[in-house]
Motif scaffolding. Structure first.
Motif, PDB file in Angstrom:
ATOM      1  N   PRO A  17      17.607 -85.164  97.652  1.00 24.13           N
ATOM      2  CA  PRO A  17      18.375 -84.323  96.727  1.00 24.13           C
ATOM      3  C   PRO A  17      19.248 -83.339  97.508  1.00 24.13           C
ATOM      4  CG  PRO A  17      16.101 -83.598  96.828  1.00 24.13           C
ATOM      5  CD  PRO A  17      16.200 -84.865  97.632  1.00 24.13           C
ATOM      6  N   VAL A  18      20.332 -82.955  96.909  1.00 25.14           N
ATOM      7  CA  VAL A  18      21.196 -81.956  97.513  1.00 25.14           C
ATOM      8  C   VAL A  18      20.572 -80.596  97.216  1.00 25.14           C
ATOM      9  CG1 VAL A  18      23.499 -80.930  97.507  1.00 25.14           C
ATOM     10  CG2 VAL A  18      23.229 -83.403  97.218  1.00 25.14           C
ATOM     11  N   VAL A  19      20.338 -79.827  98.265  1.00 25.30           N
ATOM     12  CA  VAL A  19      19.674 -78.534  98.116  1.00 25.30           C
ATOM     13  C   VAL A  19      20.555 -77.449  98.708  1.00 25.30           C
ATOM     14  CG1 VAL A  19      17.639 -77.173  98.730  1.00 25.30           C
ATOM     15  CG2 VAL A  19      17.400 -79.613  98.268  1.00 25.30           C
ATOM     16  N   ASP A  20      20.673 -76.368  97.963  1.00 22.82           N
ATOM     17  CA  ASP A  20      21.405 -75.210  98.451  1.00 22.82           C
ATOM     18  C   ASP A  20      20.433 -74.424  99.331  1.00 22.82           C
ATOM     19  OD1 ASP A  20      22.771 -72.877  98.929  1.00 22.82           O
ATOM     20  OD2 ASP A  20      22.914 -72.276  96.821  1.00 22.82           O
ATOM     21  N   ASP A  21      20.609 -74.502 100.653  1.00 28.10           N
ATOM     22  CA  ASP A  21      19.643 -73.865 101.549  1.00 28.10           C
ATOM     23  C   ASP A  21      19.671 -72.340 101.488  1.00 28.10           C
ATOM     24  OD1 ASP A  21      21.974 -73.461 102.984  1.00 28.10           O
ATOM     25  OD2 ASP A  21      21.167 -74.206 104.873  1.00 28.10           O
ATOM     26  N   THR A  22      20.647 -71.765 100.825  1.00 22.22           N
ATOM     27  CA  THR A  22      20.645 -70.296 100.681  1.00 22.22           C
ATOM     28  C   THR A  22      19.605 -69.845  99.660  1.00 22.22           C
ATOM     29  OG1 THR A  22      22.375 -70.313  98.980  1.00 22.22           O
ATOM     30  CG2 THR A  22      23.090 -70.135 101.302  1.00 22.22           C
ATOM     31  N   THR A  23      19.036 -70.791  98.888  1.00 17.31           N
ATOM     32  CA  THR A  23      18.019 -70.440  97.891  1.00 17.31           C
ATOM     33  C   THR A  23      16.604 -70.575  98.440  1.00 17.31           C
ATOM     34  OG1 THR A  23      17.881 -72.691  97.017  1.00 17.31           O
ATOM     35  CG2 THR A  23      19.538 -71.224  96.023  1.00 17.31           C
ATOM     36  N   ILE A  24      16.477 -71.028  99.666  1.00 20.20           N
ATOM     37  CA  ILE A  24      15.152 -71.254 100.255  1.00 20.20           C
ATOM     38  C   ILE A  24      14.711 -70.011 101.016  1.00 20.20           C
ATOM     39  CG2 ILE A  24      13.839 -72.643 101.912  1.00 20.20           C
ATOM     40  CD1 ILE A  24      15.642 -74.996 101.145  1.00 20.20           C
ATOM     41  N   ASP A  25      13.481 -69.596 100.766  1.00 22.37           N
ATOM     42  CA  ASP A  25      12.924 -68.400 101.418  1.00 22.37           C
ATOM     43  C   ASP A  25      12.285 -68.803 102.752  1.00 22.37           C
ATOM     44  OD1 ASP A  25      11.695 -66.042 102.150  1.00 22.37           O
ATOM     45  OD2 ASP A  25      10.635 -65.763 100.249  1.00 22.37           O
ATOM     46  N   PHE A  26      13.131 -69.084 103.732  1.00 22.81           N
ATOM     47  CA  PHE A  26      12.648 -69.534 105.040  1.00 22.81           C
ATOM     48  C   PHE A  26      11.761 -68.484 105.708  1.00 22.81           C
ATOM     49  CE2 PHE A  26      16.545 -72.200 104.723  1.00 22.81           C
ATOM     50  CZ  PHE A  26      15.938 -73.433 104.832  1.00 22.81           C
ATOM     51  N   ASP A  27      12.056 -67.218 105.520  1.00 22.43           N
ATOM     52  CA  ASP A  27      11.276 -66.145 106.138  1.00 22.43           C
ATOM     53  C   ASP A  27       9.815 -66.195 105.687  1.00 22.43           C
ATOM     54  OD1 ASP A  27      11.107 -63.765 107.796  1.00 22.43           O
ATOM     55  OD2 ASP A  27      10.862 -62.662 105.904  1.00 22.43           O
ATOM     56  N   THR A  28       9.600 -66.321 104.382  1.00 15.20           N
ATOM     57  CA  THR A  28       8.227 -66.383 103.869  1.00 15.20           C
ATOM     58  C   THR A  28       7.555 -67.685 104.280  1.00 15.20           C
ATOM     59  OG1 THR A  28       8.810 -64.954 102.010  1.00 15.20           O
ATOM     60  CG2 THR A  28       6.795 -66.251 101.782  1.00 15.20           C
ATOM     61  N   ILE A  29       8.291 -68.773 104.256  1.00 17.40           N
ATOM     62  CA  ILE A  29       7.729 -70.062 104.678  1.00 17.40           C
ATOM     63  C   ILE A  29       7.243 -69.963 106.119  1.00 17.40           C
ATOM     64  CG2 ILE A  29       8.295 -72.467 105.223  1.00 17.40           C
ATOM     65  CD1 ILE A  29      10.229 -72.365 102.775  1.00 17.40           C
ATOM     66  N   GLU A  30       8.054 -69.397 106.998  1.00 14.11           N
ATOM     67  CA  GLU A  30       7.643 -69.262 108.398  1.00 14.11           C
ATOM     68  C   GLU A  30       6.437 -68.347 108.542  1.00 14.11           C
ATOM     69  OE1 GLU A  30      10.903 -68.296 111.012  1.00 14.11           O
ATOM     70  OE2 GLU A  30      12.101 -69.943 110.186  1.00 14.11           O
ATOM     71  N   ARG A  31       6.430 -67.256 107.805  1.00 13.36           N
ATOM     72  CA  ARG A  31       5.279 -66.344 107.874  1.00 13.36           C
ATOM     73  C   ARG A  31       4.000 -67.050 107.440  1.00 13.36           C
ATOM     74  NH1 ARG A  31       6.984 -60.762 108.324  1.00 13.36           N
ATOM     75  NH2 ARG A  31       9.257 -60.720 108.286  1.00 13.36           N
ATOM     76  N   LEU A  32       4.103 -67.898 106.403  1.00 20.55           N
ATOM     77  CA  LEU A  32       2.925 -68.659 105.960  1.00 20.55           C
ATOM     78  C   LEU A  32       2.493 -69.665 107.014  1.00 20.55           C
ATOM     79  CD1 LEU A  32       3.765 -69.152 102.188  1.00 20.55           C
ATOM     80  CD2 LEU A  32       1.806 -67.913 103.133  1.00 20.55           C
ATOM     81  N   PHE A  33       3.440 -70.345 107.644  1.00 14.51           N
ATOM     82  CA  PHE A  33       3.086 -71.280 108.725  1.00 14.51           C
ATOM     83  C   PHE A  33       2.322 -70.555 109.833  1.00 14.51           C
ATOM     84  CE2 PHE A  33       6.736 -74.260 107.611  1.00 14.51           C
ATOM     85  CZ  PHE A  33       5.917 -75.323 107.277  1.00 14.51           C
ATOM     86  N   PHE A  34       2.868 -69.427 110.286  1.00 13.22           N
ATOM     87  CA  PHE A  34       2.246 -68.698 111.385  1.00 13.22           C
ATOM     88  C   PHE A  34       0.912 -68.080 110.974  1.00 13.22           C
ATOM     89  CE2 PHE A  34       6.846 -68.182 112.860  1.00 13.22           C
ATOM     90  CZ  PHE A  34       6.771 -69.296 113.668  1.00 13.22           C
ATOM     91  N   ALA A  35       0.842 -67.567 109.757  1.00 13.08           N
ATOM     92  CA  ALA A  35      -0.416 -66.980 109.274  1.00 13.08           C
ATOM     93  C   ALA A  35      -1.507 -68.045 109.221  1.00 13.08           C
ATOM     94  CB  ALA A  35      -0.213 -66.339 107.905  1.00 13.08           C
ATOM     95  N   TYR A  36      -1.166 -69.221 108.707  1.00  7.54           N
ATOM     96  CA  TYR A  36      -2.151 -70.296 108.626  1.00  7.54           C
ATOM     97  C   TYR A  36      -2.585 -70.733 110.022  1.00  7.54           C
ATOM     98  CZ  TYR A  36      -4.442 -74.700 107.678  1.00  7.54           C
ATOM     99  OH  TYR A  36      -5.362 -75.714 107.642  1.00  7.54           O
ATOM    100  N   ARG A  37      -1.626 -70.901 110.918  1.00 14.12           N
ATOM    101  CA  ARG A  37      -1.936 -71.305 112.296  1.00 14.12           C
ATOM    102  C   ARG A  37      -2.947 -70.342 112.919  1.00 14.12           C
ATOM    103  NH1 ARG A  37       2.521 -69.792 116.312  1.00 14.12           N
ATOM    104  NH2 ARG A  37       1.546 -67.821 115.820  1.00 14.12           N
TER     105      ARG A  37
END
Length: 170
Positions: A17-37
């Motif tokens: 699907p075509v996704v507008d990457d400006t709508t993605i919360d990359f900051d929170t996603i990364e924080r969750l990745f690192f927190a889980y790790r």
């Protein structure tokens, strides 16, 4: 004609699907990745010393938190198949961390209980995680702590679906 060993068939990728990457919360996603790790790193180190992994951790944790749960209950919580659980559960039973007892009404039903060693393992794995949570929540008000819990509950829910229901049967 067969392809040579050096050549592999090209897989066709599905339409994305075509996704507008400006709508993605990359900051929170990364924080969750690192927190889980980091959250799983301490238990992973403990488990590695005894030749176990995260699947063993999840089983020991939930059986210790809910002694007497059925295998079906555990499958529902973990959302895995019997086949996926079988090897891990057998290893934990054979190693003396979990006991499996036939149900009182239905002998085919298998109820799971931690042994003393299993409970000690579950506590040893949870203790560093609890310390990590305590440090992260240091200085938070009760309202802020409640907000964190609501956030985590919201993250664990699938939209339109509730907690898996099990009948206690296998």
């Amino acid at each position: 004609m067969r392809q040579s060993a050096g050549k592999t068939a090209r897989k066709e990728l599905p339409q994305m699907p075509v996704v507008d990457d400006t709508t993605i919360d990359f900051d929170t996603i990364e924080r969750l990745f690192f927190a889980y790790r980091d959250f799983v790193s301490d238990p992973d180190a403990i488990l590695a010393k005894i030749g176990y992994g995260r699947a063993h951790h999840r089983v020991v944790y939930f059986v210790s938190r809910r002694p007497g749960m059925t295998v079906a209950d555990l499958l529902g919580i973990l959302q895995i198949t019997k086949q996926s659980l079988a090897r891990v559960l057998k290893e934990l039973i054979d190693s003396g961390y979990i006991r499996q007892i036939a149900g009182p009404a239905d002998r085919r039903q298998r109820r799971l209980y931690p042994t003393l060693a299993g409970r000690e393992l579950a506590l040893a794995l949870s203790q560093p995680q609890s310390l990590r949570i305590s440090r992260a929540l240091e200085g938070f008000t009760p309202e802020m702590r409640e907000t964190v819990k609501r956030f985590l509950e919201g993250m664990s829910r699938t939209p339109g679906a509730g907690e898996p229901q099990t009948s206690g049967d296998e």
